[in-house]
Design a protein around this motif. Structure first.
Motif, PDB file in Angstrom:
ATOM      1  N   TRP A 163       0.807  -1.230  -0.023  1.00 44.31           N
ATOM      2  CA  TRP A 163      -0.051  -0.092   0.000  1.00 44.31           C
ATOM      3  C   TRP A 163       0.954   1.483  -0.077  1.00 44.31           C
ATOM      4  O   TRP A 163       0.313   2.532  -0.234  1.00 44.31           O
ATOM      5  CB  TRP A 163      -0.939   0.099   1.250  1.00 44.31           C
ATOM      6  N   GLY A 164       2.042   1.062   0.268  1.00 41.30           N
ATOM      7  CA  GLY A 164       2.906   2.218  -0.083  1.00 41.30           C
ATOM      8  C   GLY A 164       3.173   2.800  -1.530  1.00 41.30           C
ATOM      9  O   GLY A 164       3.740   3.865  -1.603  1.00 41.30           O
ATOM     10  N   HIS A 176      -6.157  -1.093   5.442  1.00 46.00           N
ATOM     11  CA  HIS A 176      -6.808  -1.870   4.400  1.00 46.00           C
ATOM     12  C   HIS A 176      -6.096  -3.421   4.877  1.00 46.00           C
ATOM     13  O   HIS A 176      -6.711  -4.388   4.678  1.00 46.00           O
ATOM     14  CB  HIS A 176      -6.195  -1.585   3.160  1.00 46.00           C
ATOM     15  N   LEU A 177      -4.781  -3.243   5.644  1.00 48.80           N
ATOM     16  CA  LEU A 177      -4.085  -4.463   6.070  1.00 48.80           C
ATOM     17  C   LEU A 177      -4.977  -5.455   6.992  1.00 48.80           C
ATOM     18  O   LEU A 177      -4.687  -6.597   7.306  1.00 48.80           O
ATOM     19  CB  LEU A 177      -2.574  -4.113   6.191  1.00 48.80           C
ATOM     20  N   PHE A 178      -5.797  -4.623   7.743  1.00 53.28           N
ATOM     21  CA  PHE A 178      -6.583  -5.315   8.812  1.00 53.28           C
ATOM     22  C   PHE A 178      -7.996  -6.227   8.323  1.00 53.28           C
ATOM     23  O   PHE A 178      -8.216  -7.240   8.825  1.00 53.28           O
ATOM     24  CB  PHE A 178      -7.529  -4.503   9.764  1.00 53.28           C
ATOM     25  N   PHE A 204      -6.347   4.458   6.106  1.00 52.69           N
ATOM     26  CA  PHE A 204      -6.819   3.362   5.300  1.00 52.69           C
ATOM     27  C   PHE A 204      -6.448   2.785   4.222  1.00 52.69           C
ATOM     28  O   PHE A 204      -6.134   1.578   3.874  1.00 52.69           O
ATOM     29  CB  PHE A 204      -8.326   3.370   5.158  1.00 52.69           C
ATOM     30  N   ALA A 205      -6.241   3.720   3.124  1.00 50.10           N
ATOM     31  CA  ALA A 205      -5.606   3.583   1.642  1.00 50.10           C
ATOM     32  C   ALA A 205      -4.358   4.205   1.420  1.00 50.10           C
ATOM     33  O   ALA A 205      -4.100   4.119   0.172  1.00 50.10           O
ATOM     34  CB  ALA A 205      -6.708   3.903   0.606  1.00 50.10           C
ATOM     35  N   ARG A 251     -13.032   4.788   8.233  1.00 47.95           N
ATOM     36  CA  ARG A 251     -12.874   3.520   7.797  1.00 47.95           C
ATOM     37  C   ARG A 251     -11.923   2.775   8.479  1.00 47.95           C
ATOM     38  O   ARG A 251     -11.729   1.802   8.982  1.00 47.95           O
ATOM     39  CB  ARG A 251     -12.715   3.613   6.277  1.00 47.95           C
ATOM     40  N   ALA A 252     -10.862   3.515   8.530  1.00 45.49           N
ATOM     41  CA  ALA A 252      -9.653   2.960   9.286  1.00 45.49           C
ATOM     42  C   ALA A 252     -10.050   2.850  10.860  1.00 45.49           C
ATOM     43  O   ALA A 252      -9.616   1.902  11.224  1.00 45.49           O
ATOM     44  CB  ALA A 252      -8.396   4.086   9.528  1.00 45.49           C
TER      45      ALA A 252
END
Length: 306
Positions: free
Chosen positions: A10-11, A51-53, A108-109, A129-130
């Protein structure tokens, strides 16, 4: 103090040619770092992309009006790489570690908050969202690290209950100016600053960085290491020693995906071991961003703006 930008792939959602060596190394590096911190009983702040959750998603994210093409990688070249788009197992590894880590947010993104298409409404949606995906796992997020150190929309952090953030630190310059500054800091480690967290106008604790642990790489690093020692270890240990003497906070940061080889692992082990040694022998206080926020907010009055 250590803070980590935990993001896997996601980076790089807007990279035409993402650094696959870093992406491929990120999972192993993440678990290795959990074990390293456990071995030396050193806590850290893990700022994790929300998102990784997740275990999975539809790759559309209709509730996030992100910049055009931001989620294209989920259906493109990295679409089949479930292992670098989702990581609930890695989040669990941090949660279940022997040491008490601080789990914070890296959005989150991973949308940089200074992007021209990022609006306050998008920031609100991203932060909400996060927070929601972390709450699903019983976690309350209080510490925040901005993607790409692009500090903006701090008022939204306060609105969503965050208490601290890592600020960008002084500009590093570009090109030859940046290289010259880095070489000067290596030759004189006291150029690496200790920092003093402060309460900003939003009531948030601003915790500046002291040193990015992978900011001096390539040929200059290799030459110095071959005739001397890893220059970043020298920088970091000098700053840690000054912090142990009570001169301020030493705030070191990295991405797990920076750790791509044995040299990177050796660097980090030397630094974490030095922190543990100064703690055990001289009483160095090892904090997370959450700990710093607790300490600073207890001692300083806050003036917030709505």
């Amino acid at each position: 103090m250590f803070s980590l930008d935990a993001e896997l792939a996601w980076g790089f959602p807007d990279f035409d040619d993402p650094p696959m060596d870093r992406i491929d190394a990120a999972r192993d590096a993440w678990t290795w770092l959990v074990d390293l911190f456990d071995e030396y009983d050193v806590p850290a702040t893990w700022a994790i992309v929300g998102h990784l959750f997740l275990d999975d998603c539809d790759a559309r994210h209709a509730d996030l009006d992100a910049p055009a093409g931001w989620f294209a990688h989920e259906t493109g070249a990295l679409g089949a790489r479930h292992d670098v788009r989702f990581a609930p197992d890695l989040v669990a590894a941090v949660r279940n570690a022997a040491v008490d880590h601080d789990i914070g947010s890296h959005t989150f993104a991973h949308v940089p908050f200074d992007h021209p298409e990022v609006t306050p409404e998008l920031v609100d949606a991203d932060l909400a969202r996060a927070i929601a995906v972390a709450a699903d796992q019983g976690l309350a997020l209080e510490s925040f690290v901005f993607p790409r150190n692009a500090v903006d929309h701090r008022d939204r952090l306060a609105k969503y209950g965050f208490r601290s953030y890592r600020s960008a630190g002084p500009p590093s310059g570009t090109g030859l100016a940046s290289t010259a500054r880095k070489v000067a800091a290596v030759l004189d480690p006291r150029r690496v600053p200790l920092v003093e967290p402060r309460v900003d106008e939003h009531g948030l604790v601003d915790i500046p960085p002291s040193l990015f642990l992978f900011g001096f790489e390539g040929t200059p690093r290799d030459v110095l290491a071959s005739v001397w020692t890893d220059p970043v270890v020298r920088q970091a240990t000098d700053a840690i020693d000054r912090a142990a003497d009570g001169d301020g906070v030493c705030h070191l940061w990295l991405h797990p995906n920076n750790v791509v080889d044995d040299a990177g692992r050796a660097r980090l082990e030397a630094i974490v071991a030095h922190v543990a040694r100064r703690r055990d022998e001289d009483g160095l206080v090892v904090e997370t961003m959450r700990d710093v926020a607790d300490r600073v907010l207890e001692s300083e009055p806050t003036q917030t703006i709505a």
